[in-house]
Design an enzyme around this catalytic site. Structure first.
Site, PDB file in Angstrom:
ATOM      1  N   GLY A 201       0.859  -1.245  -0.076  1.00 44.86           N
ATOM      2  CA  GLY A 201       0.134  -0.090   0.028  1.00 44.86           C
ATOM      3  C   GLY A 201       0.818   1.129   0.013  1.00 44.86           C
ATOM      4  O   GLY A 201       2.013   1.170   0.152  1.00 44.86           O
ATOM      5  N   ARG A 204       3.851   6.003   2.012  1.00 40.02           N
ATOM      6  CA  ARG A 204       4.402   7.174   2.253  1.00 40.02           C
ATOM      7  C   ARG A 204       3.628   8.106   1.062  1.00 40.02           C
ATOM      8  O   ARG A 204       4.179   9.205   0.680  1.00 40.02           O
ATOM      9  CB  ARG A 204       5.841   7.626   2.210  1.00 40.02           C
ATOM     10  CG  ARG A 204       6.662   6.871   1.168  1.00 40.02           C
ATOM     11  CD  ARG A 204       8.033   7.522   1.171  1.00 40.02           C
ATOM     12  NE  ARG A 204       8.763   6.911   0.106  1.00 40.02           N
ATOM     13  CZ  ARG A 204      10.140   7.160  -0.025  1.00 40.02           C
ATOM     14  NH1 ARG A 204      10.665   8.191   0.575  1.00 40.02           N
ATOM     15  NH2 ARG A 204      10.804   6.644  -1.030  1.00 40.02           N
ATOM     16  N   GLY A 237       6.736   7.440   6.935  1.00 36.91           N
ATOM     17  CA  GLY A 237       5.717   8.074   5.874  1.00 36.91           C
ATOM     18  C   GLY A 237       6.575   9.146   5.281  1.00 36.91           C
ATOM     19  O   GLY A 237       5.614   9.885   4.359  1.00 36.91           O
ATOM     20  N   ARG A 291       3.189  14.726  -7.286  1.00 37.25           N
ATOM     21  CA  ARG A 291       3.280  14.177  -8.564  1.00 37.25           C
ATOM     22  C   ARG A 291       1.994  13.815  -9.183  1.00 37.25           C
ATOM     23  O   ARG A 291       0.898  13.750  -8.399  1.00 37.25           O
ATOM     24  CB  ARG A 291       4.242  12.682  -8.549  1.00 37.25           C
ATOM     25  CG  ARG A 291       3.754  11.814  -7.426  1.00 37.25           C
ATOM     26  CD  ARG A 291       4.559  10.444  -7.240  1.00 37.25           C
ATOM     27  NE  ARG A 291       3.894   9.513  -6.403  1.00 37.25           N
ATOM     28  CZ  ARG A 291       4.441   8.228  -6.244  1.00 37.25           C
ATOM     29  NH1 ARG A 291       5.935   8.068  -6.679  1.00 37.25           N
ATOM     30  NH2 ARG A 291       4.066   7.459  -5.597  1.00 37.25           N
ATOM     31  N   ASP A 394       4.592  -4.142  -7.351  1.00 38.31           N
ATOM     32  CA  ASP A 394       3.914  -3.121  -6.664  1.00 38.31           C
ATOM     33  C   ASP A 394       4.344  -1.640  -7.420  1.00 38.31           C
ATOM     34  O   ASP A 394       3.851  -0.691  -7.041  1.00 38.31           O
ATOM     35  CB  ASP A 394       3.913  -3.124  -5.242  1.00 38.31           C
ATOM     36  CG  ASP A 394       5.449  -3.123  -4.564  1.00 38.31           C
ATOM     37  OD1 ASP A 394       6.112  -4.266  -5.005  1.00 38.31           O
ATOM     38  OD2 ASP A 394       6.053  -2.300  -4.231  1.00 38.31           O
ATOM     39  N   ASN A 395       5.497  -1.738  -8.018  1.00 41.68           N
ATOM     40  CA  ASN A 395       6.003  -0.637  -8.757  1.00 41.68           C
ATOM     41  C   ASN A 395       5.642  -0.546 -10.155  1.00 41.68           C
ATOM     42  O   ASN A 395       6.307   0.185 -10.959  1.00 41.68           O
ATOM     43  CB  ASN A 395       7.646  -0.485  -8.710  1.00 41.68           C
ATOM     44  CG  ASN A 395       7.908  -0.234  -6.906  1.00 41.68           C
ATOM     45  OD1 ASN A 395       6.867   0.130  -6.230  1.00 41.68           O
ATOM     46  ND2 ASN A 395       8.886  -0.728  -6.456  1.00 41.68           N
ATOM     47  N   ASP A 404       7.320   5.569  -9.130  1.00 40.75           N
ATOM     48  CA  ASP A 404       8.294   5.187  -8.186  1.00 40.75           C
ATOM     49  C   ASP A 404       9.748   5.108  -8.301  1.00 40.75           C
ATOM     50  O   ASP A 404      10.308   3.989  -8.221  1.00 40.75           O
ATOM     51  CB  ASP A 404       7.736   3.802  -7.485  1.00 40.75           C
ATOM     52  CG  ASP A 404       6.379   3.755  -6.955  1.00 40.75           C
ATOM     53  OD1 ASP A 404       5.874   4.945  -6.866  1.00 40.75           O
ATOM     54  OD2 ASP A 404       5.807   2.845  -6.558  1.00 40.75           O
TER      55      ASP A 404
END
Length: 716
Positions: A201, A204, A237, A291, A394-395, A404
């Protein structure tokens, strides 16, 4: 001013209709978690959610963690403030009387009002491309990017509101079509370095707003480094300044190279007395990066809803090690409805916009589109020597854009085995393996949607699944659907390889200035040149830039005695030999020149084969060879965001302050977003350069030899 060109302050950016708002179409993980009216500590506590869902409410809170509560003065009869009350004071917003109309408002609390964010970077190219309707006030002038010489010391109202929102100081809350709307973080899982890592998840990152431009373009604005979320695990985070600088510059550099990417809007920091981020080397300055992308959903967003078999095997193993007394982990249960909802959202107009007919099956088409986009993206990575460093599932974006930015690098010396990530001990994500690792991620997506693909093809004859599609379905049928869907991975893989090879060849031929394709171009032209670079350790980027000046007339034929041609060729070969960034000797330079000569003959003949096409393109009254070289300079960068340059820039920003560091970052950003310009009097002698040209030439150089191949860690 026409509506098409209307500008809006940050809190007045137009929101999409509710049908295109992610948090109104995707499932809130746990409605009992804090809302705007109930901002308790659950959103600050890392947790694995046992319930289904896609996102969680959370407000940006850029303060140090672990939280340090003020001590009570017992002499004054004070009682110790509890964590719940303390956090509530941070998140109770002024004038919090509820929204009276659709839209969002920038809210502030008494404690938040003490935060003093500083804007140190702003990308005009991101605003022009993705947020043309955003009123940024005098922010460009403040960051030293306006055309005039004046650089104001203070931000005006529009610019200040933007900074307050993109730093996390103010919180955007409101409603869309009468439904509550506010910041959120997304839940996903993933394979990290090939190992299932479970729920991850946005640890940060907090998304704060979705907006839509007058031409229908949808964008999501997300803050990276803005404090704890429910997915932060043991982390704080927050983000250090070096991390923010690296992504801010690289996202915009990638866009300038034409590589699909998320964009960087702004970079903020906080005074050291107010916020320091503690990392392995001690306290560091903070950063909050804003971003932009149409969505930040990734392959791991699907994986968390249908974990792979290895996740259950791992769970059984852990239960056995623990004596089997802890019960089954509910976070690993398959969420069939969540999978359907997410898939429909990603396939729809707010995601991939597949243009499906009513009731048309979407799962396999979604996989194919995600695969095609990512294949094209990784082809561009390879052609421009970009190494991502951490291609975990996850990226990997569902849109096929680079996201990322961590331990990335633009390769210096051409080395197919280059590893840019200091933490990648086995070279899983080295340069040559990047296409394979993207395919690994796509296969993970296939496996996550396998049962959906099987159901739509076998049970529904090409129709889309409906709500409750898996209710009451026995395990044997699910397994049958899953096997059928997984088998489609072979077709997907073939499609990925075809797409990758075609795009890889197309982009490389563009860099070589070739307008047509021939079957032997890859072995003779592309691989022939790259082999020379690898053999003699030539710089990847500088070599292509030098090649942009080559003309086939430089190569004399066997009967030619033209002295001018010979001198032109020798001059060109000398420049190519100067592309050795490491220790260079006359012997090494001579070897480069000898290796290059036969290849140049092949290359020259290939260029001349296209003479008619070029003459038709530019007209017979123009010099087609000069035109061709000009076209090559448009795709072969002069300026590259090298590691030494990033480290130098980061140091200047960490040690500088105010106007000084805004100017430093603005200058590097300007070069990164216009990388093909002939900086530093490219072909002039050193004694002909003025001070600015000398500095630009230095910034386009190789840097210190000890920085060649510099590796960053995942914490970068």
């Amino acid at each position: 001013m026409s509506s098409a060109r209307a500008k809006h302050s940050f809190s007045r950016l137009p929101l999409p209709p509710s049908s295109e708002v992610s948090q109104h179409n995707l499932t809130l993980i746990d409605p009992s978690l804090p809302s705007r009216e109930n901002p308790h500590t659950a959103q600050r506590r890392s947790q694995t959610f046992p319930k289904a869902g896609h996102w969680a409410r959370v407000t940006p809170l850029p303060i140090a963690f672990p939280y340090r509560l003020p001590r009570a003065d017992t002499n004054k009869g004070e009682t110790q403030v509890g964590i719940e009350e303390w956090l509530r004071d941070w998140d109770v917003y002024e004038d919090d009387g509820g929204m009276k109309a659709d839209g969002v408002e920038a809210r502030l609390s008494e404690k938040r009002a003490r935060l003093e964010p500083e804007l140190i970077g702003l990308s005009s190219t991101c605003i022009e491309d993705d947020l043309p309707h955003l009123d940024i006030g005098n922010a460009l002038a403040y960051t030293g990017q306006s055309k005039g010489d004046e650089q104001p010391e203070q931000l005006d109202a529009a610019a200040q509101e933007m900074v307050d929102c993109v730093s996390g100081k103010k919180v955007l809350v409101g409603q869309v079509d009468g439904k509550e709307y506010g910041p959120w973080s997304s839940r996903y899982a993933g394979h990290q370095f090939g190992v299932w890592a479970g729920q991850l998840g946005d640890g940060r990152a907090t998304s704060i707003l979705e907006t839509k431009t007058s031409d229908g373009k949808r964008q999501e604005i997300q803050l990276k480094g803005s404090g704890r979320t429910p997915f932060s695990r043991s982390a704080d985070g927050l983000a250090v300044l070096r991390s923010g600088v690296r992504e801010f510059l690289c996202a915009e550099a990638m866009a300038a190279l034409g590589i699909p990417t998320s964009r960087a809007l702004s970079l903020c920091t906080f005074p050291l007395h107010q916020l320091q981020v503690v990392r392995e080397n001690g306290p560091e300055p903070s950063s909050v990066l804003a971003r932009v992308a149409p969505t930040f959903l990734r392959i791991g967003s699907f994986e968390v809803l249908n974990p792979p078999e290895e996740a259950r095997h791992m769970q059984f193993f852990m239960l056995g090690m623990a004596g089997g007394g802890h019960g089954e982990d509910d976070s690993l249960k398959r969420d069939w409805e969540g999978l359907r909802t997410l898939g429909e959202w990603v396939a729809g107009p707010a995601g991939l916009a597949l243009g499906l007919k009513e009731d048309e099956a979407w799962a396999k088409k979604l996989v194919m589109e995600v695969a095609t986009r990512n294949a094209k993206m990784v082809a561009a990575w390879q052609v421009y020597g970009f190494c991502h460093g951490v291609i975990n599932t996850d990226n990997v974006s569902v849109l096929g854009i680079t996201i990322d930015y961590g331990p990335y690098a633009f390769m210096d010396v051409y080395d197919p085995f280059h590893i840019c990530n200091h933490s990648d001990h086995e070279g899983r994500y080295d340069y040559r393996k990047q296409p394979t690792m993207i395919m690994y991620a796509i296969n993970s997506l296939v496996n996550s949607l396998a049962e959906v693909i099987g159901c739509e093809e076998l049970a529904l004859n090409g129709k889309a699944i409906l709500p409750g599609w898996a209710d009451g379905v026995d395990e044997k049928t699910l397994e049958e659907w899953g096997r059928f869907g997984a088998d489609s991975g072979k077709e997907v893989e073939r499609s990925v390889m075809r797409t990758f090879k075609a795009e890889h060849k197309r982009l490389y031929l563009q860099r070589f200035g070739l307008r047509t394709e021939k079957e032997d171009d890859l072995p003779n032209i592309v691989d022939g040149f790259l082999n020379i670079l690898a053999m003699h350790e030539l710089d990847f980027h500088a070599s292509f830039r030098v090649l942009s000046a080559f003309q086939p007339t430089m190569v004399p034929d066997s009967s030619s005695s033209d002295q001018n041609k010979k001198e032109a060729l020798e001059d060109f070969l000398d420049r190519m030999a100067d592309c050795i960034p490491k220790k260079s000797t006359d012997q090494k330079k001579s070897e480069v020149k000898q290796s290059m000569r036969p290849w140049l003959k092949t290359y020259a003949k290939r260029i001349l084969d296209e003479e008619k096409q070029w003459q038709t393109a530019v007209g017979l009254d123009k010099d087609w060879q000069e035109y061709r070289c000009g076209e090559m300079r448009k795709v072969n960068p002069r300026f590259v965001l090298r590691q030494w340059l990033l480290e130098e820039t980061i140091k200047k920003l960490e040690e500088g302050e105010g106007l000084e560091r805004r100017r430093v970052l603005a200058h590097i950003l300007k070069m990164a977003t216009d990388p093909f310009k002939a900086y530093g009097g490219e072909l002039l002698q050193s004694d002909e350069l003025d001070a600015q040209q000398r500095e630009e030439r230095r910034l386009c150089g190789f840097g210190a030899k000890e920085m060649l191949g510099f590796q960053c860690s995942c914490s970068s």
